[in-house]
Design a protein around this motif. Structure first.
Motif, PDB file in Angstrom:
ATOM      1  N   ARG A 129       0.861  -1.182   0.000  1.00 52.67           N
ATOM      2  CA  ARG A 129       0.000   0.000   0.000  1.00 52.67           C
ATOM      3  C   ARG A 129       0.891   1.224   0.000  1.00 52.67           C
ATOM      4  O   ARG A 129       1.416   1.613   1.049  1.00 52.67           O
ATOM      5  CB  ARG A 129      -0.880   0.019   1.257  1.00 52.67           C
ATOM      6  N   LYS A 130       1.115   1.809  -1.164  1.00 51.02           N
ATOM      7  CA  LYS A 130       1.928   3.024  -1.202  1.00 51.02           C
ATOM      8  C   LYS A 130       1.205   4.103  -0.403  1.00 51.02           C
ATOM      9  O   LYS A 130       0.003   4.282  -0.568  1.00 51.02           O
ATOM     10  CB  LYS A 130       2.117   3.486  -2.655  1.00 51.02           C
ATOM     11  N   GLN A 134      -4.551   9.769  -1.704  1.00 54.05           N
ATOM     12  CA  GLN A 134      -5.763   9.148  -2.224  1.00 54.05           C
ATOM     13  C   GLN A 134      -6.018   7.798  -1.558  1.00 54.05           C
ATOM     14  O   GLN A 134      -7.151   7.452  -1.228  1.00 54.05           O
ATOM     15  CB  GLN A 134      -5.678   8.976  -3.739  1.00 54.05           C
ATOM     16  N   GLY A 135      -4.905   7.038  -1.333  1.00 54.53           N
ATOM     17  CA  GLY A 135      -5.049   5.743  -0.663  1.00 54.53           C
ATOM     18  C   GLY A 135      -5.596   5.921   0.737  1.00 54.53           C
ATOM     19  O   GLY A 135      -6.487   5.203   1.184  1.00 54.53           O
ATOM     20  N   ALA A 136      -5.076   6.925   1.441  1.00 54.18           N
ATOM     21  CA  ALA A 136      -5.533   7.181   2.803  1.00 54.18           C
ATOM     22  C   ALA A 136      -7.003   7.575   2.808  1.00 54.18           C
ATOM     23  O   ALA A 136      -7.782   7.120   3.640  1.00 54.18           O
ATOM     24  CB  ALA A 136      -4.684   8.295   3.417  1.00 54.18           C
ATOM     25  N   LEU A 138      -9.242   6.766   0.619  1.00 43.59           N
ATOM     26  CA  LEU A 138     -10.072   5.615   0.274  1.00 43.59           C
ATOM     27  C   LEU A 138     -10.171   4.642   1.443  1.00 43.59           C
ATOM     28  O   LEU A 138     -11.213   4.037   1.673  1.00 43.59           O
ATOM     29  CB  LEU A 138      -9.481   4.936  -0.964  1.00 43.59           C
ATOM     30  N   GLU A 139      -9.090   4.536   2.195  1.00 40.89           N
ATOM     31  CA  GLU A 139      -9.126   3.656   3.361  1.00 40.89           C
ATOM     32  C   GLU A 139     -10.155   4.176   4.363  1.00 40.89           C
ATOM     33  O   GLU A 139     -10.985   3.415   4.884  1.00 40.89           O
ATOM     34  CB  GLU A 139      -7.742   3.582   4.014  1.00 40.89           C
ATOM     35  N   MET A 141     -12.628   5.914   3.660  1.00 45.40           N
ATOM     36  CA  MET A 141     -13.925   5.748   3.032  1.00 45.40           C
ATOM     37  C   MET A 141     -14.454   4.324   3.180  1.00 45.40           C
ATOM     38  O   MET A 141     -15.626   4.129   3.487  1.00 45.40           O
ATOM     39  CB  MET A 141     -13.701   6.055   1.553  1.00 45.40           C
TER      40      MET A 141
END
Ligand SMILES: NC(=O)c1ccc[n+]([C@@H]2O[C@H](COP(=O)([O-])OP(=O)(O)OC[C@H]3O[C@@H](n4cnc5c(N)ncnc54)[C@H](O)[C@@H]3O)[C@@H](O)[C@H]2O)c1
Ligand SMILES: [Zn+2]
Ligand SMILES: [Zn+2]
Lengths: 151, 389
Positions: A129-130, A134-136, A138-139, A141
């Motif tokens: 998980r880079k 955006q990843g954070a 979405l997490e 979310m």
């Protein structure tokens, strides 16, 4: 509607933001209700089981039972072959977090009645998980997703 | 284990990931035998469905062998060779009982996302973003499949892996389009897109008795496959005025059924194409609906337009006036594969439905990034890249 822009904005609050994108009828539980009216609306799922199997207002199906008398519960036969409408709302004016818990509980009650267990997706195989914003977002979310939506 | 993952916009990688475990009593674990690229993955990989996290395992069209069963699984056992529906469906809710499996109420653990987007939550699809359930996909050595009694189907011995593989998605999606669009014997059916889905929609229309089936695309190898493997007619939209051609071929009526199998990244020559691309890139519209517009214009009065192509949210310049005044039926759906796989496997066994030609490139899973590049660029005539874990 700038969806990817919204997605970039951050965290679990983001799904809440999505619910409030102002396109009439799209993306929110109530379009024109004031927050107090909206919070008092019955939230409902339709369960494909007979009313007797679903429960009674006094003895609602788990996990709704754990709300005790903080909520009122209503059971109605759905039209035609659609089962039973299971609805609940808070007696007082609930917080956003409480509404979220109620949404998740209604969905779980439905799954327990229809399937016998609650679907899990964690943990699942995934690669690295880079750490991106955006990843954070979405997490946040996906953590909120069981408690969000228009229910 | 090894798996192909999304690691950023237009970036697929092969990574070492943990092995899946049984999470629910209705799960099975499969050892994947074959897993294949689908046009839907291109929308994901290109960043048009912004609900992916770096490291997500992709893939949803696949076939495997059962290696472990959950304690509530009744009809599957270790050793079964099964093809699997891309959407997880419980089999018990009202939507499943109507055979609308991709709309299952209990198949998506993140219902809040699509409820917010579309007003109702839809089902969950493997390897297809956190909006669609956040499931790990099939481009891996092992995979967990929930609701296994409902979504997995034992492949008859006489049907090869590569033929059965496409019952999962391309063939069931195509069949669904022709079926739910109401194709009747004697109909003229036009299909936009000659990828795996469009070809299978055309084949389904023929088997359902259509009199004339015309497939529209621009990729020469795909148009050739339409003529030789599907047995339908093929039209190149870069050299032919599609609406005029269809009118001429149908005595001025237009096709009875128009099936769109292109999706939100449709290509269009000239100015309208640039207009849509710019609007999409500026996020003023999320989807490019070129083929849907053309289908609505071409369709006969009172006909049906079915969108199999995937769209995410908003489109622009939608010819609603034509749709309304011509009395069209507009319909679309994500695949209800559970409804069609048993019949497709029977027809595959009887050699009525042949799919192997779609597997133009078969390669080890480790070459997935190259497979996706070829698939996206349609390099070397690639129609689908099949990965062997
Ligand atoms: N409804 C479902 O459940 C479901 C299932 C699988 C795939 N899909 C969708 O169906 C679509 C097709 O899938 P695929 O796997 O065949 O994809 P693909 O990318 O292999 O094929 C798409 C084809 O459309 C052609 N095309 C592009 N613009 C066109 C235009 N304006 N007119 C005619 N053809 C045009 C391309 O040249 C290409 O051959 C995608 O949008 C995919 O997401 C939907
Ligand atoms: Zn697909
Ligand atoms: Zn269901």
């Amino acid at each position: 509607m700038d969806l990817p822009g919204i997605v970039h904005r951050a965290g679990g609050a983001l799904l809440g933001t999505l619910q409030h994108v102002r396109i009439p009828g799209v993306g929110q539980a109530s379009v024109t209700d004031d927050p107090a009216t909206s919070a008092r609306r019955w939230r409902a799922v339709t369960v494909l089981r007979d009313q007797a199997a679903v429960g009674t207002p006094e003895a609602p199906p788990p996990p709704l039972d754990r709300f005790g008398d903080r909520i009122e519960v209503r059971l109605t036969a759905a039209p035609a072959d659609r089962g039973t409408e299971l609805a609940a709302r808070f007696r007082g004016t609930p917080s956003e977090a409480e509404i979220g818990e109620l949404r998740a509980a209604l969905r779980e009650a439905k799954q327990l009645l229809e399937v016998g267990e609650v679907l899990r997706v964690d943990p699942q195989p995934h690669g690295q998980r880079k750490p991106t914003p955006q990843g954070a977002a979405l997490e946040g979310m996906t953590e909120q997703a069981p408690k969000e939506g228009v229910l | 284990m090894k798996a192909a993952t999304w690691t950023g916009v237009n970036e697929v990688s092969v990574e070492d990931v943990p092995e899946p475990t049984i999470l629910n009593d209705h799960d099975v674990i499969l050892k994947i035998r074959q897993s294949v690229t689908c046009g839907s993955d291109l929308h994901l990989i290109g960043g048009y469905i912004p609900f992916m996290r770096a490291g997500d395992v992709i893939g949803h069209e696949f076939l495997g062998e059962v290696v472990e069963v959950g304690k509530e699984v009744r009809d599957r056992k270790v050793g079964d060779r099964v093809v699997v529906a891309p959407f997880a469906a419980c089999g018990s809710c009202w939507y499943c009982k109507q055979e609308l499996y991709s709309l299952c109420d209990n198949g998506n653990a993140n219902p809040g996302i699509t409820e917010g987007l579309w007003g109702q939550g839809v089902g969950g699809c493997f390897g297809y973003s956190h909006a669609m359930g956040g499931y790990a996909g099939s481009h891996a050595e092992l995979m967990r499949v929930p609701y296994a009694d409902v979504g997995t189907f034992v492949v008859p011995e006489g049907v090869s892996d590569t033929r059965a593989l496409f019952a999962s998605d391309a063939a069931s999606t195509g069949w669904m389009g022709a079926d739910l669009a109401g194709t009747e014997p004697g109909d003229v059916v036009a299909v936009w897109g000659a990828g795996g889905v469009g070809q299978m929609a055309a084949r389904a229309a023929m088997l359902l008795g259509a009199e004339q089936v015309v497939v529209i695309d621009r990729v020469p190898e795909r148009l050739t496959q339409v003529r030789t493997h599907v047995g339908a007619e093929a039209v190149d939209y870069t050299t032919t005025d599609v609406v005029a051609e269809l009118r001429e071929r149908t005595g001025g009526r237009g096709p009875d059924v128009c099936i769109e199998a292109v999706g939100m990244e449709a290509h269009a020559p000239g100015t309208p194409g640039i207009y849509d691309q710019v609007k999409q890139q500026l996020r003023l519209q999320t989807d490019r609906p070129t083929a849907v517009r053309e289908a609505i214009t071409a369709c006969r009065k009172g006909g049906t337009v079915f969108t199999l192509g995937v769209f995410a949210a908003m489109v622009d310049k939608f010819p609603l006036g034509a749709a309304m005044n011509k009395g069209l039926t507009l319909r679309g759906a994500q695949v209800h594969a559970q409804r069609y796989i048993p019949e497709l496997l029977r027809r595959m066994e009887a050699d009525e439905l042949v799919t192997e030609h779609l597997a133009t490139h078969v390669m080890p899973l480790g070459e997935a990034p190259e497979g996706y590049r070829m698939f996206k660029e349609k390099d070397d005539g690639c129609v689908r890249a099949v990965f062997l874990p």
